[in-house]
Design a protein around this motif. Structure first.
Motif, mmCIF file in Angstrom:
data_model
loop_
_atom_site.group_PDB
_atom_site.id
_atom_site.type_symbol
_atom_site.label_atom_id
_atom_site.label_comp_id
_atom_site.label_asym_id
_atom_site.label_seq_id
_atom_site.Cartn_x
_atom_site.Cartn_y
_atom_site.Cartn_z
ATOM 1 N N TYR A 123 0.841 -1.206 0.000
ATOM 2 C CA TYR A 123 0.000 0.000 0.000
ATOM 3 C C TYR A 123 0.876 1.256 0.000
ATOM 4 O O TYR A 123 1.821 1.350 0.788
ATOM 5 C CB TYR A 123 -0.908 0.005 1.230
ATOM 6 C CG TYR A 123 -2.126 0.874 1.060
ATOM 7 C CD1 TYR A 123 -3.254 0.404 0.406
ATOM 8 C CD2 TYR A 123 -2.139 2.188 1.532
ATOM 9 C CE1 TYR A 123 -4.370 1.210 0.230
ATOM 10 C CE2 TYR A 123 -3.249 2.997 1.366
ATOM 11 C CZ TYR A 123 -4.364 2.504 0.713
ATOM 12 O OH TYR A 123 -5.471 3.305 0.534
ATOM 13 N N SER A 125 2.372 4.645 0.997
ATOM 14 C CA SER A 125 2.278 5.309 2.309
ATOM 15 C C SER A 125 3.407 6.303 2.574
ATOM 16 O O SER A 125 3.437 6.901 3.643
ATOM 17 C CB SER A 125 2.284 4.256 3.428
ATOM 18 O OG SER A 125 3.505 3.547 3.415
ATOM 19 N N LYS A 354 -2.526 9.108 3.683
ATOM 20 C CA LYS A 354 -1.595 8.012 3.996
ATOM 21 C C LYS A 354 -0.143 8.482 4.049
ATOM 22 O O LYS A 354 0.715 7.785 4.581
ATOM 23 C CB LYS A 354 -1.712 6.887 2.949
ATOM 24 C CG LYS A 354 -3.137 6.429 2.672
ATOM 25 C CD LYS A 354 -3.808 5.895 3.913
ATOM 26 C CE LYS A 354 -5.251 5.482 3.606
ATOM 27 N NZ LYS A 354 -5.994 5.156 4.837
ATOM 28 N N GLY A 355 0.133 9.650 3.447
ATOM 29 C CA GLY A 355 1.531 10.068 3.349
ATOM 30 C C GLY A 355 1.895 11.262 4.207
ATOM 31 O O GLY A 355 2.978 11.819 4.061
ATOM 32 N N LYS A 360 6.266 11.500 8.928
ATOM 33 C CA LYS A 360 6.256 11.557 7.451
ATOM 34 C C LYS A 360 6.430 12.995 6.980
ATOM 35 O O LYS A 360 7.320 13.302 6.199
ATOM 36 C CB LYS A 360 4.967 10.951 6.910
ATOM 37 C CG LYS A 360 4.853 9.455 7.203
ATOM 38 C CD LYS A 360 3.537 8.884 6.708
ATOM 39 C CE LYS A 360 3.461 7.390 7.005
ATOM 40 N NZ LYS A 360 2.169 6.795 6.608
#
Length: 460
Positions: A123, A125, A354-355, A360
């Motif tokens: 997935y 990410s 998601k990122g 992150k």
């Protein structure tokens, strides 16, 4: 030795009919030898009772039905791949056009690739920093994602593509990063612009360029993105690199599909495009992604110009179904001089959540992103009311929102094509704009982030 056939029956545009063939397969590569000894390439489109319909990769002029002969090579179209491809420029069929030597391939790969097992996909990410605030801050690109750019005729998508190619990087890692750039049906001036843009700051050293010009055969245009994706798959899954693939312009690619389909007299679908265009585009787009157990990845940014600025046109419509969002360029912002003219409200990255976040980008990213969207949307509404009713009809808070919308476009979106902003710069610029509004209006941001960032420069 391959069997030769002198039974060319007919040549019509990019198609040729060869009779009496045997042991020839669909998609097989062929070679035509003309009377003067020169050679041209072709591939099999259809086999029917010993008759082969083949597609020419070069012009059909000069092919004499009686004296020309055809050999079928027993393989489909292939690209020789090697790490030496980095920093090189190729034509749409994978031949060097930068004056350098031919590539000595480590292996040869079928340009159609192999379907990625859905169960083997990892997935997406991980955040990819493009250095462009309107993308990084609000429509974040994630490693392994397919995020198209919807442009329109006359808008500066070429400059945006070159900027992304120059600036894109995976933050917080020293793993190798590469760009594979494929241009389809572009002018000589555009091709020269892209090559100079890559060379001027050294981005060419980590890039592979495939250039198909507008005067090249339409059939070559169909092979160009497959060549690029074959090179990307090799660099990503064999050499462990993070690869960003930029394809421009998908509209020219789809028009080439339509041209070949019309030459084959196939039943047309919407707007004359072939009914299998969805499948064909999906075969390209779905070659992006990450694989479990492999370090490398392919992230894709297809760029397309919407005919007549129409988002419901088959090309953007089908692209939107297959990909994970879209970045939309605005003619209104372009007229205002905003560079790049990214319209953030209708744009969307379905994987942005998601990122982003702690570890992150930054812990406050999601909150500030939502607040900026909300404030800009309300600001645009207030500006429309101002046009209809006059400024006197607006409340003081409405006037602040209208001011916010203007400054958001000027300071956040309008960064130019030479500014490379880190994600911290982007987030800090967002906070600077949010300070235009009273703290009580920032209902989408947690108090802990307001305490930390909102009062840094003001006690409003």
């Amino acid at each position: 030795m391959a069997k030769e056939y002198r039974t060319i029956q007919e040549v019509a545009g990019p198609l040729m009919l060869v009779r009496g063939v045997s042991d020839v397969a669909f998609d097989e590569l062929g070679e035509i030898e003309l009377a003067d000894g020169s050679h041209r390439r072709c591939r099999v489109l259809e086999i029917d009772d010993g008759n082969a319909l083949v597609q020419l990769f070069e012009a059909s002029s000069g092919i004499n039905l009686e004296s020309s002969k055809v050999r079928f090579l027993g393989r489909s179209m292939e690209l020789g791949v090697s790490p030496d491809m980095l920093s090189r420029v190729f034509d749409g069929l994978g031949r060097p056009i930068d004056g350098g030597p031919d590539i000595l391939p480590e292996e040869r790969r079928d340009i159609n690739g192999l379907p990625m097992n859905p169960a083997a996909r990892a997935y997406p990410s991980e955040f990819i920093q493009t250095g462009i605030s309107a993308i990084d801050g609000l429509n974040t690109l994630v490693r392994g994602q397919k995020l198209p750019i919807f442009s329109a005729s006359g808008l500066p998508h070429a400059q945006l593509a070159a900027q992304i190619a120059r600036q894109a990087k995976v933050v917080g890692t020293d793993e190798p990063f590469a760009v594979v750039f494929a241009a389809m049906g572009i002018t000589f001036e555009e091709a020269n612009f892209f090559q100079e843009s890559f060379r001027e700051n050294g981005a060419i050293d980590r890039s592979v360029l495939f250039m198909n010009l507008a005067n090249d055969p339409a059939v070559e245009r169909i092979a160009t993105p497959r060549m690029a994706l074959t090179a990307a798959e090799y660099l990503a899954f064999e050499k462990g690199m993070h690869v960003l693939v930029i394809l421009t312009d998908i509209t020219n690619y789809a028009d080439a599909l339509r041209e070949v389909s019309a030459a084959r007299k196939e039943v047309p679908g919407r707007r004359g495009y072939p009914g299998y265009m969805y499948t064909d585009l999906a075969q390209l787009y779905e070659r992006a992604g990450r694989q479990r157990g492999k370090n490398g990845s392919i992230t894709m940014i297809p760029i397309l110009t919407m005919p007549e600025d129409d988002k419901t046109h088959p090309i953007p419509d089908l692209t939107g179904y297959i990909t994970e969002g879209q970045i939309i360029l605005s003619r209104d912002l372009y007229r205002k001089g905003i560079q790049p003219p990214i319209d953030v409200l209708p744009s969307l990255s379905r994987l942005k959540d998601k990122g982003i976040g702690e570890g992150k980008t930054r812990a406050d990213h999601a909150n500030t992103m939502n607040q900026l969207f909300s404030a800009y949307a309300r600001g645009k509404e207030c500006k429309e009311l101002m046009v209809i009713l006059g400024e006197a009809a607006l409340t003081p808070i409405d006037k602040l929102y209208a001011q916010f919308a203007d400054e958001f476009e000027e300071k956040y979106v309008n960064q130019g094509y030479r500014t490379d902003r880190s994600i911290e710069d982007t987030l800090n610029t967002g906070w600077e704009l949010l300070r235009i509004l009273p703290r009580t209006e920032l209902k989408r941001i947690k108090d802990e982030f307001l305490d930390k960032y909102y009062s840094e420069k003001t006690d409003k």
